[in-house]
Design an enzyme around this catalytic site. Structure first.
Site, mmCIF file in Angstrom:
data_model
loop_
_atom_site.group_PDB
_atom_site.id
_atom_site.type_symbol
_atom_site.label_atom_id
_atom_site.label_comp_id
_atom_site.label_asym_id
_atom_site.label_seq_id
_atom_site.Cartn_x
_atom_site.Cartn_y
_atom_site.Cartn_z
ATOM 1 C CB CYS A 124 -0.843 -0.065 1.290
ATOM 2 S SG CYS A 124 -1.730 1.508 1.225
ATOM 3 C CB CYS A 131 -4.715 3.469 -5.460
ATOM 4 S SG CYS A 131 -3.701 2.059 -5.225
HETATM 5 N N1 LIG Z 1 -6.639 -2.121 -2.460
HETATM 6 C C1 LIG Z 1 -5.110 -2.411 -2.739
HETATM 7 C C2 LIG Z 1 -4.361 -2.152 -1.507
HETATM 8 C C3 LIG Z 1 -4.263 -0.750 -0.998
HETATM 9 C C4 LIG Z 1 -3.289 0.101 -2.048
HETATM 10 C C5 LIG Z 1 -3.255 1.379 -1.622
HETATM 11 N N2 LIG Z 1 -4.520 2.395 -1.625
HETATM 12 C C6 LIG Z 1 -2.039 2.314 -2.047
HETATM 13 O O1 LIG Z 1 -1.902 3.342 -1.889
HETATM 14 O O2 LIG Z 1 -1.045 1.547 -2.651
HETATM 15 C C7 LIG Z 1 -5.002 -3.720 -3.148
HETATM 16 O O3 LIG Z 1 -5.655 -4.714 -2.579
HETATM 17 O O4 LIG Z 1 -3.724 -4.264 -3.684
#
Ligand SMILES: N[C@@H](CCC[C@H](N)C(=O)O)C(=O)O
Length: 323
Positions: free
Chosen positions: A77, A226
């Site tokens: 993350c 993300c």
């Molecule tokens: N939803 C993602 C994990 C979280 C990623 C995050 N928001 C980031 O900033 O990289 C997954 O399940 O891969």
């Protein structure tokens, strides 16, 4: 269960950080899943895009485990790691640390503010792979870069990248949230094609080393930003010659902006992600039967919120220029 928590965000991708360095909560795996589902619930008292557990480890300064709101654990993350980097750097009084994540020990470092009065951290996004098996994406190809996936879209072309969580990235002229959501849901429902699910991003090239990225996150849905998706998207723009390697790429998103640099060496890719790590509030909660009760008054970080408003206003203005 009584838990002290810190609400924080990276590009308004917001998280509940739980410190298991100072405390010894001794959560079971079931507890973690239930904490993620209950605390991240947007209808509840807290809400968030994920939980960041910060833990002790023998192999690095601290360990991060990240759980999505649906209770699934992610390999990485990027926005969350910046928040953990800040938190751990304050705990250990160090500006450079190594944080253990699910698949790699990653270097994190406090760097110059990306915007006035915004505490900023740079994190390594690794390992990076273009092998479809690393997502996994079921295909016989050795790489899947800027090509159709008919099961998801007739016309869009996707690149498959793991960093190491799985990403599909499509370059678009304009981001259409409804289309992105529909493709994100389809991709995460198609376990034959993508057994572990996937994060899906649309990327708009803005020119001059600038892009806009919007992501449908696995285990969440559409989020403001993300970090791993912005890193993988930056790599995609370098692979497709929109942007230059070794130079800063400004990545705008719904919650602000970050800066990515993609390094290419002997066919290996390394990505650095720099951006805010902003605290919102601290509080103590009690979780009972999937309900959250707040036990203390929130300690808020008003000055940080104000400073971030200015960054957000700048980012929104930039984005609007291209819509
Ligand atoms: N939803 C993602 C994990 C979280 C990623 C995050 N928001 C980031 O900033 O990289 C997954 O399940 O891969």
């Amino acid at each position: 269960m009584k838990i002290e928590l810190l609400k924080c965000h990276g590009s308004n991708n917001d998280f509940v950080l739980i410190d298991d360095l100072q405390h010894t909560y001794q959560f079971s795996e079931e507890d973690r899943v239930s904490i993620a589902k209950t605390l991240c619930d947007r209808e509840g008292l807290v809400g968030g895009d994920g939980i960041l557990f910060v833990e002790q480890t023998e192999v690095a300064d601290a360990r991060m485990r990240m759980f999505n709101p649906d209770g699934s654990e992610a390999e990485m993350c990027g926005n969350g790691l910046r928040c953990v980097a800040r938190y751990a750097s304050e705990q250990f009084n160090k500006t450079q640390l190594v944080i253990e994540t699910k698949e790699a020990n990653l270097t994190v470092e406090q760097k110059g503010d990306i915007f006035e009065n915004i505490p900023s951290f740079e994190v390594a996004i690794e390992p990076v792979s273009l092998e479809p098996a690393s997502l996994p994406l079921k295909t016989d190809e050795e790489e899947h870069i800027d090509q159709n996936i008919p099961a998801l879209s007739e016309d869009l072309k996707f690149s498959a990248v793991s960093v190491p969580n799985p990403h599909l990235i499509a370059m678009v002229d304009q981001v259409d949230d409804e289309q992105l959501s529909a493709i994100g849901k389809e991709a995460n429902g198609n376990k034959t094609l993508l057994p572990n699910g996937v994060n899906v991003s649309f990327v708009q090239n803005l020119g001059d080393q600038k892009v806009f990225v919007r992501t449908y996150e696995r285990g969440v849905g559409l989020t403001n930003a993300c970090g791993t998706a912005m890193s993988a998207s930056s790599l995609n723009t370098v692979l497709l010659n929109y942007n230059q390697p070794d130079e800063e790429i400004f990545v705008f998103n719904r919650g602000g902006f970050v800066i990515c640099v993609v390094h290419v060496e002997d066919g290996e890719y390394r990505i650095k992600l720099r951006g805010n790590a902003t605290y919102e509030y601290k509080t103590t909660v009690r979780l009972t039967e999937n309900k959250v009760e707040e036990l203390t008054e929130r300690e808020t970080f008003e000055t940080e919120a104000k400073a971030y408003e200015a960054l957000q206003a700048y980012a929104s203005q930039e984005i609007e220029r291209y819509q």
